[in-house]
Design a protein around this motif. Sequence first.
Motif, PDB file in Angstrom:
ATOM      1  N   HIS A   1       0.820  -1.212   0.000  1.00 39.95           N
ATOM      2  CA  HIS A   1       0.000   0.000   0.000  1.00 39.95           C
ATOM      3  C   HIS A   1       0.855   1.263   0.000  1.00 39.95           C
ATOM      4  O   HIS A   1       0.429   2.326   0.468  1.00 39.95           O
ATOM      5  CB  HIS A   1      -0.944  -0.022   1.196  1.00 39.95           C
ATOM      6  N   GLY A   2       2.062   1.149  -0.521  1.00 43.40           N
ATOM      7  CA  GLY A   2       2.841   2.340  -0.829  1.00 43.40           C
ATOM      8  C   GLY A   2       3.843   2.819   0.191  1.00 43.40           C
ATOM      9  O   GLY A   2       4.477   3.864  -0.022  1.00 43.40           O
ATOM     10  N   VAL A   3       4.045   2.092   1.281  1.00 33.75           N
ATOM     11  CA  VAL A   3       5.022   2.522   2.284  1.00 33.75           C
ATOM     12  C   VAL A   3       6.417   2.101   1.829  1.00 33.75           C
ATOM     13  O   VAL A   3       6.621   0.962   1.379  1.00 33.75           O
ATOM     14  CB  VAL A   3       4.715   1.919   3.671  1.00 33.75           C
ATOM     15  N   ASP A   4       7.358   3.026   1.920  1.00 32.63           N
ATOM     16  CA  ASP A   4       8.741   2.743   1.540  1.00 32.63           C
ATOM     17  C   ASP A   4       9.317   1.666   2.468  1.00 32.63           C
ATOM     18  O   ASP A   4       9.306   1.844   3.688  1.00 32.63           O
ATOM     19  CB  ASP A   4       9.567   4.022   1.656  1.00 32.63           C
ATOM     20  N   PRO A   5       9.823   0.551   1.925  1.00 30.60           N
ATOM     21  CA  PRO A   5      10.394  -0.501   2.778  1.00 30.60           C
ATOM     22  C   PRO A   5      11.495   0.008   3.715  1.00 30.60           C
ATOM     23  O   PRO A   5      11.689  -0.537   4.807  1.00 30.60           O
ATOM     24  CB  PRO A   5      10.965  -1.497   1.760  1.00 30.60           C
ATOM     25  N   ALA A   6      12.197   1.073   3.307  1.00 28.27           N
ATOM     26  CA  ALA A   6      13.263   1.634   4.138  1.00 28.27           C
ATOM     27  C   ALA A   6      12.712   2.273   5.411  1.00 28.27           C
ATOM     28  O   ALA A   6      13.458   2.487   6.372  1.00 28.27           O
ATOM     29  CB  ALA A   6      14.066   2.667   3.345  1.00 28.27           C
ATOM     30  N   ASP A   7      11.417   2.559   5.419  1.00 27.99           N
ATOM     31  CA  ASP A   7      10.792   3.206   6.579  1.00 27.99           C
ATOM     32  C   ASP A   7      10.061   2.204   7.471  1.00 27.99           C
ATOM     33  O   ASP A   7       9.237   2.598   8.305  1.00 27.99           O
ATOM     34  CB  ASP A   7       9.812   4.284   6.110  1.00 27.99           C
ATOM     35  N   ILE A   8      10.341   0.933   7.297  1.00 28.72           N
ATOM     36  CA  ILE A   8       9.657  -0.110   8.063  1.00 28.72           C
ATOM     37  C   ILE A   8      10.667  -0.936   8.851  1.00 28.72           C
ATOM     38  O   ILE A   8      11.715  -1.317   8.333  1.00 28.72           O
ATOM     39  CB  ILE A   8       8.843  -1.044   7.142  1.00 28.72           C
ATOM     40  N   ARG A   9      10.335  -1.209  10.121  1.00 32.45           N
ATOM     41  CA  ARG A   9      11.098  -2.136  10.948  1.00 32.45           C
ATOM     42  C   ARG A   9      10.117  -3.192  11.464  1.00 32.45           C
ATOM     43  O   ARG A   9       8.904  -2.937  11.572  1.00 32.45           O
ATOM     44  CB  ARG A   9      11.759  -1.431  12.128  1.00 32.45           C
ATOM     45  N   VAL A  10      10.631  -4.372  11.794  1.00 32.54           N
ATOM     46  CA  VAL A  10       9.766  -5.430  12.312  1.00 32.54           C
ATOM     47  C   VAL A  10      10.366  -6.045  13.567  1.00 32.54           C
ATOM     48  O   VAL A  10      11.584  -6.136  13.714  1.00 32.54           O
ATOM     49  CB  VAL A  10       9.515  -6.544  11.265  1.00 32.54           C
ATOM     50  N   GLU A  11       9.499  -6.455  14.450  1.00 27.28           N
ATOM     51  CA  GLU A  11       9.848  -7.179  15.672  1.00 27.28           C
ATOM     52  C   GLU A  11       9.070  -8.474  15.626  1.00 27.28           C
ATOM     53  O   GLU A  11       7.839  -8.460  15.632  1.00 27.28           O
ATOM     54  CB  GLU A  11       9.481  -6.324  16.906  1.00 27.28           C
ATOM     55  N   THR A  12       9.732  -9.617  15.583  1.00 34.09           N
ATOM     56  CA  THR A  12       9.052 -10.881  15.272  1.00 34.09           C
ATOM     57  C   THR A  12       9.103 -11.908  16.402  1.00 34.09           C
ATOM     58  O   THR A  12       8.859 -13.085  16.168  1.00 34.09           O
ATOM     59  CB  THR A  12       9.668 -11.510  14.009  1.00 34.09           C
ATOM     60  N   GLU A  13       9.423 -11.474  17.614  1.00 33.15           N
ATOM     61  CA  GLU A  13       9.577 -12.429  18.707  1.00 33.15           C
ATOM     62  C   GLU A  13       8.406 -12.445  19.688  1.00 33.15           C
ATOM     63  O   GLU A  13       8.209 -13.408  20.421  1.00 33.15           O
ATOM     64  CB  GLU A  13      10.866 -12.114  19.497  1.00 33.15           C
ATOM     65  N   SER A  14       7.641 -11.385  19.746  1.00 33.45           N
ATOM     66  CA  SER A  14       6.657 -11.214  20.824  1.00 33.45           C
ATOM     67  C   SER A  14       5.380 -12.013  20.612  1.00 33.45           C
ATOM     68  O   SER A  14       5.005 -12.360  19.494  1.00 33.45           O
ATOM     69  CB  SER A  14       6.315  -9.731  20.979  1.00 33.45           C
ATOM     70  N   ARG A  15       4.717 -12.276  21.728  1.00 32.56           N
ATOM     71  CA  ARG A  15       3.426 -12.974  21.715  1.00 32.56           C
ATOM     72  C   ARG A  15       2.327 -12.148  22.381  1.00 32.56           C
ATOM     73  O   ARG A  15       1.153 -12.341  22.103  1.00 32.56           O
ATOM     74  CB  ARG A  15       3.555 -14.322  22.433  1.00 32.56           C
ATOM     75  N   ILE A  16       2.722 -11.264  23.306  1.00 28.54           N
ATOM     76  CA  ILE A  16       1.736 -10.473  24.057  1.00 28.54           C
ATOM     77  C   ILE A  16       2.115  -8.997  23.968  1.00 28.54           C
ATOM     78  O   ILE A  16       3.217  -8.648  23.534  1.00 28.54           O
ATOM     79  CB  ILE A  16       1.656 -10.909  25.537  1.00 28.54           C
ATOM     80  N   THR A  17       1.205  -8.136  24.404  1.00 27.68           N
ATOM     81  CA  THR A  17       1.407  -6.689  24.293  1.00 27.68           C
ATOM     82  C   THR A  17       2.684  -6.225  24.974  1.00 27.68           C
ATOM     83  O   THR A  17       3.458  -5.433  24.405  1.00 27.68           O
ATOM     84  CB  THR A  17       0.205  -5.941  24.892  1.00 27.68           C
ATOM     85  N   GLU A  18       2.932  -6.678  26.181  1.00 27.77           N
ATOM     86  CA  GLU A  18       4.126  -6.256  26.908  1.00 27.77           C
ATOM     87  C   GLU A  18       5.381  -6.611  26.123  1.00 27.77           C
ATOM     88  O   GLU A  18       6.320  -5.806  26.020  1.00 27.77           O
ATOM     89  CB  GLU A  18       4.160  -6.900  28.292  1.00 27.77           C
ATOM     90  N   GLU A  19       5.410  -7.802  25.539  1.00 29.74           N
ATOM     91  CA  GLU A  19       6.561  -8.214  24.742  1.00 29.74           C
ATOM     92  C   GLU A  19       6.664  -7.396  23.456  1.00 29.74           C
ATOM     93  O   GLU A  19       7.767  -7.104  22.979  1.00 29.74           O
ATOM     94  CB  GLU A  19       6.468  -9.703  24.420  1.00 29.74           C
TER      95      GLU A  19
END
Length: 208
Positions: free
Chosen positions: A108-126
Amino acid sequence: MKSKRKPKRWIVITALAIVLLGILWTVVTAVRISAYTDEDSSRISDAAIILGAAVEGDNPSPVFRERIEHGIELYRQGTVRNLLFTGGSSGDGEHTEAEVGRKYAIAHGVDPADIRVETESRITEENLIHSIPIGEQADYETYTIVSDPLHMKRAMKLAAGLGMDAVPSPTRTTAYRTWRSKFPFLARETVMYMGYTIKGWIDSPQQP
């Protein structure tokens, strides 16, 4: 006989008082969570943290899609400069919530350079805990937290407890539209918020 009954009566009165206080605290907490749904900051932040939600294969669930689209809207408006998607996988071989969010945003048009991901969490606090080092690595200092309206009060409490410079921006639309769907969500958030409050009391250092 009177001396034996008196302690029992005080036990009953004390128990009733505790129950009534518990009910009152629960009601007040639920009202505060509901009232907080109107809190929406327009502050410009380094990144929006989009809290994870369920995915369906490689597509976001309706709940998650609402959060992603709100984050994209903030990005397009210039209210946030970057997007940080959070959420791990529900099982081996499954796509992570964050990866699904990233893919949707890029489509949907967001520059990939402006995106980060966190892939470890399961709950809100994490979600928030694991976002901090990623944000630090990217030199982010300020955040806008994106989630469903009834989720925002607890999310902001957690962010404050972690020392994050964060402001709320709830989704303007939500999959929880009717009271039949809202009430279980509100009940869960109320219990969770009270639980974190109690945890904070226990973990806080004792005053001399």
